[in-house]
Write a protein that holds these residues in place. Structure first.
Motif, short mmCIF file in Angstrom:
data_model
loop_
_atom_site.label_atom_id
_atom_site.label_comp_id
_atom_site.label_asym_id
_atom_site.label_seq_id
_atom_site.Cartn_x
_atom_site.Cartn_y
_atom_site.Cartn_z
N VAL A 10 -22.00 83.03 89.11
CA VAL A 10 -20.83 83.15 88.20
C VAL A 10 -20.25 81.69 88.01
N LEU A 11 -19.91 81.04 89.10
CA LEU A 11 -19.00 79.49 88.89
C LEU A 11 -20.22 78.82 88.23
N ALA A 12 -21.52 78.99 88.36
CA ALA A 12 -22.46 77.75 87.98
C ALA A 12 -22.40 78.13 86.47
N ARG A 13 -22.50 79.49 85.98
CA ARG A 13 -22.27 79.74 84.58
C ARG A 13 -21.13 79.31 84.14
N LEU A 14 -20.03 79.53 84.66
CA LEU A 14 -18.76 78.94 83.88
C LEU A 14 -18.54 77.56 83.79
N ALA A 15 -19.33 76.86 84.77
CA ALA A 15 -19.13 75.43 84.85
C ALA A 15 -20.05 74.73 83.59
N ALA A 16 -21.37 75.41 83.64
CA ALA A 16 -22.30 74.94 82.58
C ALA A 16 -21.60 75.37 81.20
N GLY A 17 -20.89 76.29 81.19
CA GLY A 17 -20.49 76.87 79.84
C GLY A 17 -19.09 75.73 79.53
N ALA A 18 -18.56 75.19 80.46
CA ALA A 18 -17.68 74.20 80.11
C ALA A 18 -17.97 72.74 80.00
N GLY A 19 -19.53 72.63 80.10
CA GLY A 19 -20.14 71.29 79.71
C GLY A 19 -20.41 70.56 81.00
N TYR A 20 -20.19 71.30 82.05
CA TYR A 20 -20.75 70.47 83.18
C TYR A 20 -22.01 70.80 83.60
N PRO A 21 -22.99 69.32 83.87
CA PRO A 21 -24.22 69.66 84.15
C PRO A 21 -24.29 70.16 85.76
N VAL A 22 -24.82 71.17 86.16
CA VAL A 22 -24.87 71.95 87.59
C VAL A 22 -26.05 71.98 88.15
N PHE A 23 -26.10 71.36 89.35
CA PHE A 23 -27.10 71.82 90.42
C PHE A 23 -26.75 72.86 91.28
N ILE A 24 -27.76 73.86 91.35
CA ILE A 24 -27.56 75.20 92.31
C ILE A 24 -28.53 75.42 93.23
N ARG A 160 -7.91 70.55 87.31
CA ARG A 160 -8.59 70.33 85.86
C ARG A 160 -10.16 70.90 85.90
N LEU A 161 -10.63 71.06 86.81
CA LEU A 161 -11.95 71.92 86.97
C LEU A 161 -11.72 73.32 86.71
N VAL A 162 -10.68 73.89 87.41
CA VAL A 162 -10.26 75.26 87.20
C VAL A 162 -9.62 75.48 85.72
N ASP A 163 -8.86 74.56 85.43
CA ASP A 163 -8.69 74.90 83.88
C ASP A 163 -9.73 74.82 82.82
N ASP A 164 -10.59 73.82 83.10
CA ASP A 164 -11.90 73.96 82.39
C ASP A 164 -12.56 74.94 82.51
N LEU A 165 -12.45 75.76 83.71
CA LEU A 165 -13.30 76.86 83.73
C LEU A 165 -12.89 78.12 83.26
N GLY A 166 -11.55 77.89 82.90
CA GLY A 166 -10.91 79.10 82.21
C GLY A 166 -9.70 79.87 82.97
N PHE A 167 -9.03 79.10 83.72
CA PHE A 167 -8.19 79.77 84.70
C PHE A 167 -6.84 78.64 84.79
N ASP A 168 -5.67 79.16 85.36
CA ASP A 168 -4.44 78.52 85.37
C ASP A 168 -4.36 78.08 86.89
N PRO A 169 -4.49 76.71 87.18
CA PRO A 169 -4.58 76.32 88.50
C PRO A 169 -3.10 76.64 89.22
N VAL A 170 -3.06 77.11 90.36
CA VAL A 170 -1.82 77.29 91.00
C VAL A 170 -1.95 76.53 92.53
N ALA A 171 -1.20 75.31 92.61
CA ALA A 171 -1.06 74.70 93.88
C ALA A 171 -0.31 75.59 95.13
N VAL A 172 -0.76 75.82 96.00
CA VAL A 172 -0.24 76.65 97.03
C VAL A 172 0.21 75.61 98.34
N GLY A 173 -0.17 74.70 98.35
CA GLY A 173 0.16 73.80 99.38
C GLY A 173 -0.91 72.72 100.11
#
Length: 227
Positions: A10-24, A160-173
């Motif tokens: 799933v993460l590979a598909r999201l990353a590829a869809g966001a334009g990242y070249p992916v090795f799995i 930025r990666l989280v945002d690119d994959l389609g989600f809002d990043p929330v820093a927890v510490g």
């Protein structure tokens, strides 16, 4: 992507869809992974774990926590490693290190990869929700992913990666604070927006994991009072 199970794919598909070249990489022959990602040919390249670790700039761990000792520490030296693992007793058993309520799973990964930059992310939302809930930035129904780490610059990259994959990043510490996203907490398994995720993280002391952690801290303090 180290791990070619449901989360890794799933993460590979999201990353590829966001334009990242992916090795799995899975645990076996790369050709077995090819059968699952053939429709992403050119964007997702099946390979071995060692090759993926050497060639990638960002490495996501999407494998059982119990396999963290098999990670190629030398190949991952200097790399940004995103830890999406969780302790799950059905898979990992009951080793004392994993059942210690005072330690987060990402700290084990960091200790095994002392020359890597480890950030926790993508561990608390189910793979099916990750696949279905990606939304463009600014979308009213966008869901959130918690991130935890010790370095501000690394957190910014992961955000930025989280945002690119389609989600809002929330820093927890810090990386140790990643425990607030693990099994036994409200965020684990949650499919919510940023404001609700922040509220869940803040409610950690009232969670099952938070209560266990507080009890363990109290017992440790009683056994070794400050001089």
């Amino acid at each position: 992507m180290l791990g070619a199970g449901r989360l890794g794919k799933v993460l590979a598909r999201l990353a590829a869809g966001a334009g990242y070249p992916v090795f799995i990489a899975g645990s076996g022959d790369p050709s077995r992974v090819s059968l699952a990602v053939d429709d992403l040919a050119g964007a997702v390249e099946p390979t071995t774990a060692g090759d993926a670790a050497r060639r990638a700039e960002i490495v996501i761990l999407a494998l059982p926590l119990g396999r963290y000792r098999t990670l190629p520490a030398d190949a991952l030296a200097g790399k940004l490693v995103i830890d999406a693992t969780n302790y799950w007793w059905e898979v990992d058993g009951f080793p004392a290190e994993f059942t210690d309520p005072l330690t987060s799973s990402s700290e084990f990964v960091r200790d095994h990869l002392p020359r890597s930059r480890v950030v926790k992310a993508f561990n608390h939302m189910g793979y099916a929700d990750l696949a279905d809930e990606a939304r463009p930035s600014g979308h009213a129904a966008r869901k959130a992913i918690g991130i935890a780490g010790d370095d501000v610059d690394d957190l910014a990259i992961v955000a930025r990666l989280v945002d690119d994959l389609g989600f809002d990043p929330v820093a927890v510490g810090t990386l140790a604070d990643g425990v607030r996203l693990e099994p036994g907490t409200d965020p684990f398994g949650a499919d919510v927006g940023a404001a609700e995720l922040r509220a869940m993280v803040d409610g950690f002391p009232r969670s099952q994991r938070g209560i266990r952690r507080a009890a363990a801290l109290a017992a440790k303090t009683a056994a070794h009072p400050a001089e």
